[in-house]
Scaffold this motif. Structure first.
Motif, mmCIF file in Angstrom:
data_model
loop_
_atom_site.group_PDB
_atom_site.id
_atom_site.type_symbol
_atom_site.label_atom_id
_atom_site.label_comp_id
_atom_site.label_asym_id
_atom_site.label_seq_id
_atom_site.Cartn_x
_atom_site.Cartn_y
_atom_site.Cartn_z
ATOM 1 N N ILE A 58 0.848 -1.199 0.000
ATOM 2 C CA ILE A 58 0.000 0.000 0.000
ATOM 3 C C ILE A 58 0.884 1.249 0.000
ATOM 4 C CG2 ILE A 58 -1.756 1.291 1.274
ATOM 5 C CD1 ILE A 58 -2.717 -1.390 2.416
ATOM 6 N N GLY A 59 1.900 1.237 0.843
ATOM 7 C CA GLY A 59 2.821 2.361 0.885
ATOM 8 C C GLY A 59 3.552 2.551 -0.431
ATOM 9 N N ALA A 60 3.965 1.449 -1.045
ATOM 10 C CA ALA A 60 4.666 1.545 -2.328
ATOM 11 C C ALA A 60 3.760 2.106 -3.413
ATOM 12 C CB ALA A 60 5.187 0.165 -2.729
ATOM 13 N N ALA A 61 2.493 1.655 -3.422
ATOM 14 C CA ALA A 61 1.542 2.125 -4.439
ATOM 15 C C ALA A 61 1.195 3.596 -4.247
ATOM 16 C CB ALA A 61 0.276 1.267 -4.393
ATOM 17 N N LEU A 62 1.104 4.046 -2.998
ATOM 18 C CA LEU A 62 0.731 5.431 -2.727
ATOM 19 C C LEU A 62 1.916 6.396 -2.857
ATOM 20 C CD1 LEU A 62 -1.584 4.985 0.401
ATOM 21 C CD2 LEU A 62 -2.291 5.492 -1.934
ATOM 22 N N LEU A 63 3.062 5.982 -2.334
ATOM 23 C CA LEU A 63 4.200 6.893 -2.245
ATOM 24 C C LEU A 63 5.175 6.784 -3.408
ATOM 25 C CD1 LEU A 63 4.965 6.514 1.581
ATOM 26 C CD2 LEU A 63 3.626 8.281 0.442
ATOM 27 N N GLY A 64 5.204 5.619 -4.076
ATOM 28 C CA GLY A 64 6.119 5.445 -5.192
ATOM 29 C C GLY A 64 5.910 6.459 -6.305
ATOM 30 N N PRO A 65 4.686 6.626 -6.810
ATOM 31 C CA PRO A 65 4.467 7.636 -7.859
ATOM 32 C C PRO A 65 4.790 9.058 -7.393
ATOM 33 C CG PRO A 65 2.655 6.070 -7.814
ATOM 34 C CD PRO A 65 3.496 5.789 -6.596
ATOM 35 N N ARG B 232 11.455 3.530 -11.920
ATOM 36 C CA ARG B 232 12.284 2.649 -11.086
ATOM 37 C C ARG B 232 11.863 2.672 -9.627
ATOM 38 N NH1 ARG B 232 18.043 2.915 -13.056
ATOM 39 N NH2 ARG B 232 17.219 1.375 -14.528
ATOM 40 N N THR B 233 11.576 3.849 -9.075
ATOM 41 C CA THR B 233 11.186 3.915 -7.667
ATOM 42 C C THR B 233 9.885 3.157 -7.429
ATOM 43 O OG1 THR B 233 12.283 6.033 -7.340
ATOM 44 C CG2 THR B 233 10.561 5.448 -5.772
ATOM 45 N N THR B 234 8.887 3.413 -8.275
ATOM 46 C CA THR B 234 7.598 2.726 -8.120
ATOM 47 C C THR B 234 7.741 1.239 -8.348
ATOM 48 O OG1 THR B 234 6.439 4.714 -8.881
ATOM 49 C CG2 THR B 234 5.201 2.655 -8.890
ATOM 50 N N GLY B 235 8.429 0.848 -9.416
ATOM 51 C CA GLY B 235 8.552 -0.565 -9.756
ATOM 52 C C GLY B 235 9.325 -1.357 -8.726
ATOM 53 N N VAL B 236 10.492 -0.844 -8.331
ATOM 54 C CA VAL B 236 11.294 -1.548 -7.340
ATOM 55 C C VAL B 236 10.593 -1.521 -5.976
ATOM 56 C CG1 VAL B 236 13.495 -1.596 -6.103
ATOM 57 C CG2 VAL B 236 13.454 -1.123 -8.554
ATOM 58 N N GLY B 237 10.019 -0.365 -5.622
ATOM 59 C CA GLY B 237 9.334 -0.262 -4.341
ATOM 60 C C GLY B 237 8.150 -1.204 -4.234
ATOM 61 N N ILE C 198 7.338 13.790 -8.053
ATOM 62 C CA ILE C 198 7.401 15.063 -7.328
ATOM 63 C C ILE C 198 8.680 15.207 -6.506
ATOM 64 C CG2 ILE C 198 6.226 16.522 -5.636
ATOM 65 C CD1 ILE C 198 3.602 15.100 -6.443
ATOM 66 N N SER C 199 8.868 14.357 -5.489
ATOM 67 C CA SER C 199 9.986 14.585 -4.578
ATOM 68 C C SER C 199 10.399 13.305 -3.878
ATOM 69 C CB SER C 199 9.606 15.630 -3.519
ATOM 70 O OG SER C 199 10.582 15.707 -2.507
ATOM 71 N N HIS C 200 11.627 12.867 -4.161
ATOM 72 C CA HIS C 200 12.170 11.722 -3.450
ATOM 73 C C HIS C 200 12.520 12.093 -2.006
ATOM 74 C CE1 HIS C 200 12.623 10.239 -7.558
ATOM 75 N NE2 HIS C 200 12.729 9.037 -7.040
ATOM 76 N N ARG C 201 13.033 13.294 -1.810
ATOM 77 C CA ARG C 201 13.435 13.696 -0.467
ATOM 78 C C ARG C 201 12.252 13.712 0.496
ATOM 79 N NH1 ARG C 201 16.085 19.482 0.132
ATOM 80 N NH2 ARG C 201 13.946 20.091 -0.368
ATOM 81 N N THR C 202 11.115 14.245 0.061
ATOM 82 C CA THR C 202 9.927 14.292 0.918
ATOM 83 C C THR C 202 9.493 12.895 1.327
ATOM 84 O OG1 THR C 202 9.148 16.342 -0.097
ATOM 85 C CG2 THR C 202 7.509 14.999 1.042
ATOM 86 N N VAL C 203 9.469 11.977 0.370
ATOM 87 C CA VAL C 203 9.058 10.603 0.661
ATOM 88 C C VAL C 203 10.053 9.935 1.610
ATOM 89 C CG1 VAL C 203 8.712 8.316 -0.354
ATOM 90 C CG2 VAL C 203 7.754 10.336 -1.474
ATOM 91 N N MET C 204 11.342 10.180 1.393
ATOM 92 C CA MET C 204 12.354 9.594 2.276
ATOM 93 C C MET C 204 12.232 10.122 3.705
ATOM 94 S SD MET C 204 15.607 9.712 -0.327
ATOM 95 C CE MET C 204 16.717 8.598 0.505
ATOM 96 N N LEU C 205 11.904 11.402 3.855
ATOM 97 C CA LEU C 205 11.712 11.970 5.188
ATOM 98 C C LEU C 205 10.481 11.386 5.866
ATOM 99 C CD1 LEU C 205 12.614 15.725 4.630
ATOM 100 C CD2 LEU C 205 13.701 14.172 6.267
ATOM 101 N N MET C 206 9.393 11.241 5.118
ATOM 102 C CA MET C 206 8.178 10.636 5.667
ATOM 103 C C MET C 206 8.445 9.221 6.150
ATOM 104 S SD MET C 206 5.424 11.925 2.799
ATOM 105 C CE MET C 206 4.225 10.700 3.335
ATOM 106 N N SER C 207 9.169 8.473 5.347
ATOM 107 C CA SER C 207 9.434 7.073 5.666
ATOM 108 C C SER C 207 10.214 6.935 6.966
ATOM 109 C CB SER C 207 10.203 6.429 4.504
ATOM 110 O OG SER C 207 10.615 5.117 4.837
ATOM 111 N N VAL C 208 11.361 7.621 7.052
ATOM 112 C CA VAL C 208 12.213 7.451 8.223
ATOM 113 C C VAL C 208 11.562 8.051 9.471
ATOM 114 C CG1 VAL C 208 13.573 9.581 7.974
ATOM 115 C CG2 VAL C 208 14.625 7.533 8.954
ATOM 116 N N SER C 209 10.789 9.122 9.325
ATOM 117 C CA SER C 209 10.109 9.728 10.478
ATOM 118 C C SER C 209 9.084 8.771 11.069
ATOM 119 C CB SER C 209 9.434 11.033 10.063
ATOM 120 O OG SER C 209 10.372 11.987 9.619
ATOM 121 N N ALA C 210 8.303 8.130 10.201
ATOM 122 C CA ALA C 210 7.290 7.186 10.692
ATOM 123 C C ALA C 210 7.934 5.989 11.374
ATOM 124 C CB ALA C 210 6.412 6.718 9.527
#
Length: 443
Positions: free
Chosen positions: A78-85, A380-385, A90-102
């Motif tokens: 679910i996270g990969a489908a929502l956050l991968g695109p 690549r981010t969406t597919g691998v994720g 838009i922003s890899h940095r924002t997604v990376m911050l969300m991930s590690v913060s959670a």
């Protein structure tokens, strides 16, 4: 890819961006934290189970704890489908911050929350919700980190760098988790470990997350955009500006996505069997000395850390495909070593963990490199994720539960057959995807 014989079908890529120490450290730190957070739950499962799922039968309690462990994995797609695109568009940095913060926040809450004795069944419910949140948040972590890492690797040395990020880095987290568990178990008596000592490793994970958040806050989005989204006019493949376009292209390479799922799923069966399933069974079912169990698991993790760059260098020399097939063929018989540990015996446990674990570590060093070569850069981010999330949730997250349940019903030998079969199937699907031309340039 330098001297490798593999043929990549994506058009000639632009030169990879040069690595900076801060970018590399932020990638390693985030991957390590993911490894720590997911490993520490499995390692502490035998202590969590009586505190959150008390029962007269310790196996039933442990099964419940491993059930929550598996549920967290099923939230990852679910996270990969929502956050991968979002990351791809838009922003890899924002997604990376969300991930590690959670990850960090949920670990700290687990460390502080009341157990069953205080709030009854709600303790298990809250624990499940926290693990689901962690699952959603980390569902895209591997995709983002691997997509950026492969672009930062020096041409001809991609295997070494991916071995460092996907093999050594995640094992820093895994070794860290077993080492913290070992230290706490040595300093705290077993009754105190059961009462409150299990909280310490989760608190450590929360504190470590703060440092990774700082590093990723300072991660320049311009670098990520240049290395993973910006394409020169001569590269051909376009970046789809819409989420719908991303999903359409992913459907077009669905065989490659299946290969990513199987390649990752197979090694994750082995990973969580050796990291969580076997130590959990040793601690709870066979009642081995916990300090010895954690010490052996830590030794195995140290071996895994060394495997990453070594196997990566081999892939750079003889080709990623050839290295993958050879190492994956080694993994299939390794599962049958589990049959040897069928009664309380710390010596047999050590043999299975070190001998079988070394083969697992060799395989663990390459799976992320294989995954990124199967996906075109634009998705690549969406597919691998997504592939990672599906593989680890379907196969990896369920493996400790399945191992313990099959042993509980007297059919433990079936688990080795299952693991070996999936390992061989991963080779078949990967080679089928390769024949269809689904290998892509990596930088």
């Amino acid at each position: 890819m330098g001297s490798t014989p593999d043929v990549l079908t994506e058009e000639t890529p632009s030169p990879g961006a040069r690595r900076s120490s801060k970018v590399t450290l932020s990638l390693i730190g985030g991957v390590a934290l993911e490894g720590y957070d997911w490993s520490i739950y499995g390692i502490m499962a035998s202590f969590l189970s009586p505190n959150f799922f008390p029962s007269h039968d310790p196996v039933v309690s442990l099964l419940a704890a491993f059930g929550v462990f598996g549920a967290g994995f099923f939230a990852r797609p679910i996270g990969a489908a929502l956050l991968g695109p979002i990351a791809d568009r838009i922003s890899h940095r924002t997604v990376m911050l969300m991930s590690v913060s959670a990850m960090a926040i949920c670990s700290m809450i687990i460390a502080l929350m009341p157990a069953y004795a205080s709030i009854g069944v709600w303790a298990g419910v809250v624990l499940l919700l926290l693990r689901l949140i962690q699952g959603v948040a980390t569902g895209v972590e591997a995709g983002v980190a691997d997509a950026i890492a492969i672009e930062l690797a020096t041409p001809g040395r991609q295997g070494r760098f991916m071995g460092l990020i996907g093999g050594t880095a995640i094992q820093i987290g895994g070794v860290g988790s077993t080492l913290i568990a070992l230290v706490v178990s040595l300093l705290v008596s077993k009754p105190d470990m059961l009462a409150w000592g299990w909280r310490i490793p989760f608190a450590v994970g929360g504190v470590l997350g703060l440092a990774i958040i700082y590093l990723r806050t300072n991660l320049p989005e311009t670098l990520i955009a240049r290395t993973t989204r910006a394409r020169s006019s001569g590269e051909g493949a376009c970046i789809h500006p819409t989420t719908r376009g991303i999903w359409k292209q992913l459907w077009d390479v669905r065989l490659a996505l299946l290969a990513v799922i199987m390649v990752i799923g197979s090694i994750q069966i082995a990973n969580y069997t050796w990291v969580s399933g076997l130590p959990g069974m040793a601690n709870s079912v066979f009642e081995e000395d916990s300090s010895l169990v954690f010490g052996i698991a830590t030794s195995m993790g140290l071996i895994w850390m060394l495997c990453g760059p070594i196997v990566g260098a081999l892939a750079d020399r003889i080709g990623v495909s050839r290295t993958f097939v050879i190492t994956r063929l080694m993994l299939a018989p390794a599962f049958f070593l589990i049959w040897f540990y069928n009664s309380p015996d710390i010596g047999r446990f050590a043999l299975v963990m070190i001998l079988g674990g070394t083969i697992v570590g060799i395989n663990f060093s390459l799976y992320n490199y294989i995954a990124v070569t199967l996906m075109p850069r634009s998705i690549r981010t969406t597919g691998v994720g997504l592939g990672y999330a599906l593989g680890v949730s379907i196969f990896g997250g369920t493996s400790p539960y399945l191992l313990l349940w099959l042993r509980h019903v007297g059919a433990e030998r079936l688990f080795a057959i299952y693991g070996a079969t999936v390992a061989l199937l991963s080779i078949v699907v990967y080679l089928a995807a390769k024949r269809r031309g689904h290998l892509y340039a990596t930088n």
